[in-house]
Design a protein around this motif. Structure first.
Motif, PDB file in Angstrom:
ATOM      1  N   LYS A  78      39.567  28.744  35.117  1.00 35.16           N
ATOM      2  CA  LYS A  78      40.867  28.456  34.534  1.00 35.16           C
ATOM      3  C   LYS A  78      41.336  26.999  34.647  1.00 35.16           C
ATOM      4  CE  LYS A  78      42.580  32.578  33.291  1.00 35.16           C
ATOM      5  NZ  LYS A  78      43.261  32.879  32.015  1.00 35.16           N
ATOM      6  N   GLN A  80      35.226  33.049  35.106  1.00 34.73           N
ATOM      7  CA  GLN A  80      36.351  33.823  35.652  1.00 34.73           C
ATOM      8  C   GLN A  80      35.892  35.206  36.115  1.00 34.73           C
ATOM      9  OE1 GLN A  80      39.375  34.726  32.788  1.00 34.73           O
ATOM     10  NE2 GLN A  80      40.709  35.737  34.264  1.00 34.73           N
ATOM     11  N   THR A  97      44.708  22.904  30.317  1.00 36.29           N
ATOM     12  CA  THR A  97      45.894  23.634  29.889  1.00 36.29           C
ATOM     13  C   THR A  97      46.639  22.737  28.916  1.00 36.29           C
ATOM     14  OG1 THR A  97      46.120  24.782  32.019  1.00 36.29           O
ATOM     15  CG2 THR A  97      48.066  24.716  30.594  1.00 36.29           C
ATOM     16  N   THR A 101      47.621  26.959  38.658  1.00 34.34           N
ATOM     17  CA  THR A 101      46.551  26.284  37.943  1.00 34.34           C
ATOM     18  C   THR A 101      46.671  24.774  38.143  1.00 34.34           C
ATOM     19  OG1 THR A 101      45.337  26.222  35.856  1.00 34.34           O
ATOM     20  CG2 THR A 101      47.745  26.106  35.721  1.00 34.34           C
ATOM     21  N   SER A 161      40.366  29.263  28.939  1.00 32.18           N
ATOM     22  CA  SER A 161      39.726  30.117  29.948  1.00 32.18           C
ATOM     23  C   SER A 161      38.219  30.207  29.737  1.00 32.18           C
ATOM     24  CB  SER A 161      40.311  31.534  29.900  1.00 32.18           C
ATOM     25  OG  SER A 161      41.695  31.512  30.168  1.00 32.18           O
ATOM     26  N   GLU A 221      44.345  31.100  25.244  1.00 26.77           N
ATOM     27  CA  GLU A 221      45.370  32.081  25.609  1.00 26.77           C
ATOM     28  C   GLU A 221      46.727  31.560  25.143  1.00 26.77           C
ATOM     29  OE1 GLU A 221      45.053  34.592  29.005  1.00 26.77           O
ATOM     30  OE2 GLU A 221      43.487  33.338  29.893  1.00 26.77           O
ATOM     31  N   ASP A 258      46.452  28.409  27.781  1.00 26.90           N
ATOM     32  CA  ASP A 258      45.707  28.515  29.040  1.00 26.90           C
ATOM     33  C   ASP A 258      44.234  28.733  28.710  1.00 26.90           C
ATOM     34  OD1 ASP A 258      44.904  29.033  31.679  1.00 26.90           O
ATOM     35  OD2 ASP A 258      45.393  31.168  31.496  1.00 26.90           O
ATOM     36  N   CYS A 316      44.416  36.365  22.878  1.00 27.26           N
ATOM     37  CA  CYS A 316      43.197  35.712  23.353  1.00 27.26           C
ATOM     38  C   CYS A 316      42.004  36.523  22.856  1.00 27.26           C
ATOM     39  CB  CYS A 316      43.179  35.592  24.875  1.00 27.26           C
ATOM     40  SG  CYS A 316      43.047  37.170  25.738  1.00 27.26           S
ATOM     41  N   ARG A 324      35.641  32.550  30.417  1.00 30.67           N
ATOM     42  CA  ARG A 324      35.650  33.964  30.787  1.00 30.67           C
ATOM     43  C   ARG A 324      34.462  34.365  31.649  1.00 30.67           C
ATOM     44  NH1 ARG A 324      40.816  35.325  30.395  1.00 30.67           N
ATOM     45  NH2 ARG A 324      41.611  35.249  28.269  1.00 30.67           N
TER      46      ARG A 324
END
Length: 324
Positions: free
Chosen positions: A186, A172, A190, A106, A167, A130, A165, A266, A169
Motif C-alpha cells: 500500500k 498485500q 497515494t 499509510t 494497491s 481504489e 489508494d 477497485c 494486491r
C-alpha cells in the motif's frame, strides 16, 4: 473554496482556485492555512481572488497539502464483501467490521498530485486503484483534538479531497497472511487532489443521516469501471475522526481516507465478484480517472516502476539458546 498547491515557472506555491485559474497565496502553504482554521483560510483566499490568476493548464498540481499523517479507513461494506473474496481471505464481512471503524496508517512521503504518473511498485504483478474521498482535519479554528465526540469532530473538519489508494494486491495478500499490514502492498503511492475543497461547499450534499451524498466514478482508459455514492459509507466522517482520536489526538492537516467505495471502486472487488480474470490488472500505459461530485477529477497514468532483486527470505533459525 478550493485550495491548491502547484508548481509554476519552477516555484511551488499555495493558491486558491477560481474559474479563471489559480490565484497565488504568497508566503504561506495550504497546511499553514489549515492550521490557521477555516475563517482565516477563507479570508486569505477571498483576498487572493482579487489578484491575477494562472490558468490551471499552465501549472502542475501537487497534492493539495503536505499531510503530516495519512490514515485510511475501510468504511464501505460492499467493498469489503468483494475484496475478501477476491483476495482469498474468506467469504462475507467479518462481524468485527461492524463493531468499529478500522484503519491503517499509510505513507505521507508517497503522495502524488492529480495528474502525476504513478509507477508500478517493485515486484508487483497485480496493481490496482481504489476510489475514495479523504477528509482533512483542521476545522473552524484549525485546532488539534483528543478523544473527540462525533459532534465535536464536525468542528474539526477543514475540507475534503479525492483520494486514490494505489494497491499492490499480490504484495498485500502475502502481508495480510501474517496478520499484520498492509505494508509494501500500500505505501508506494497515494494520489490526492485536485484541490482541497472547504467543508462549507459540501454541506448542500449532506443527507438526513449526516452523510455526504456525492457521486463517485472511476474509469480505466476511458471505460467506466465503478460508480457509487459516498453516502454508502458505514460511518460518516465525523465518526471516523472521533474514532481516530480515541485515547490519542488528531492534528490539523491529518488526512483520513474513507476507504474504497463499492460497486467497482477497485479491481479487487470486481475480481471477487466476477472472477480473478474478469478484468486485467493495471499495466504501464493505463490511465485511471476518478471524479467525485463537488471535488473534481484526478487522472493518473500508470508507468513502469524500478526493477529490484527479489527480497531475501528469512534464514532458517535453530532454537538453541547457547553460543556455539
Amino acid at each position: 473554496m478550493r485550495f491548491a498547491t502547484y508548481v509554476h515557472d519552477g516555484e511551488v506555491s499555495a493558491g486558491v482556485v477560481s474559474d479563471a485559474g489559480v490565484h497565488a497565496l504568497p508566503g504561506t502553504t495550504v497546511l499553514d492555512l489549515v492550521r490557521a482554521g477555516l475563517p482565516t483560510a477563507i479570508a486569505a483566499g477571498e483576498q487572493a481572488l482579487d489578484g491575477p490568476a494562472v490558468p490551471l493548464d499552465a501549472v502542475r498540481l501537487l497534492p493539495p497539502l503536505e499531510a503530516p499523517t495519512v490514515r485510511d479507513f475501510v468504511a464501505f461494506e460492499e467493498h469489503v464483501e468483494g475484496v475478501v473474496a477476491g483476495m482469498g481471505m474468506g467469504a462475507g464481512v467479518v462481524p468485527e467490521w461492524y463493531q468499529a471503524p478500522t484503519f491503517y496508517f499509510t505513507n505521507p512521503y508517497a503522495l502524488h498530485g492529480a495528474h502525476d504518473d504513478v509507477a508500478v511498485p517493485p515486484g508487483c504483478q497485480r496493481f490496482d486503484f481504489e476510489l475514495e474521498v479523504a477528509v482533512v482535519v483542521g476545522g473552524v479554528v484549525g485546532s488539534d483534538g483528543a478523544s473527540l465526540t462525533p459532534e465535536a469532530a464536525r468542528e474539526h473538519v477543514f475540507g475534503y479531497t479525492v483520494l486514490n489508494d494505489w494497491s499492490a494486491r499480490d504484495l498485500q495478500r502475502r502481508e495480510m497472511q501474517v496478520s499484520l499490514g498492509p505494508a509494501k502492498g500500500k505505501d508506494s503511492a497515494t494520489t490526492l487532489g485536485p484541490f482541497l475543497v472547504t467543508a462549507d461547499e459540501l454541506e448542500p450534499y449532506r443527507d438526513d443521516e449526516g452523510f455526504l451524498a456525492l457521486d463517485m466514478r472511476v474509469s480505466v482508459n476511458g471505460e467506466l469501471v465503478g460508480q457509487d455514492l459516498l453516502s454508502n459509507m458505514g460511518w460518516p466522517f465525523e465518526e471516523l475522526i472521533a474514532y481516530a482520536s480515541r485515547g490519542t489526538e488528531v492534528r490539523a492537516g491529518d488526512v483520513l481516507g474513507s476507504g474504497t467505495c463499492g460497486n467497482g471502486g477497485c479491481l479487487a472487488e470486481l475480481w471477487g465478484r466476477r472472477g480473478p480474470e474478469s478484468l486485467p490488472s493495471l499495466q504501464p500505459g493505463d490511465v485511471v480517472e476518478m471524479t467525485v461530485e463537488g471535488l473534481g477529477t484526478i487522472r493518473n497514468t500508470v508507468v513502469a516502476g524500478v526493477e529490484l532483486p527479489p527480497v531475501a527470505a528469512a534464514r532458517p533459525r535453530p532454537r538453541t539458546r547457547t553460543r556455539s
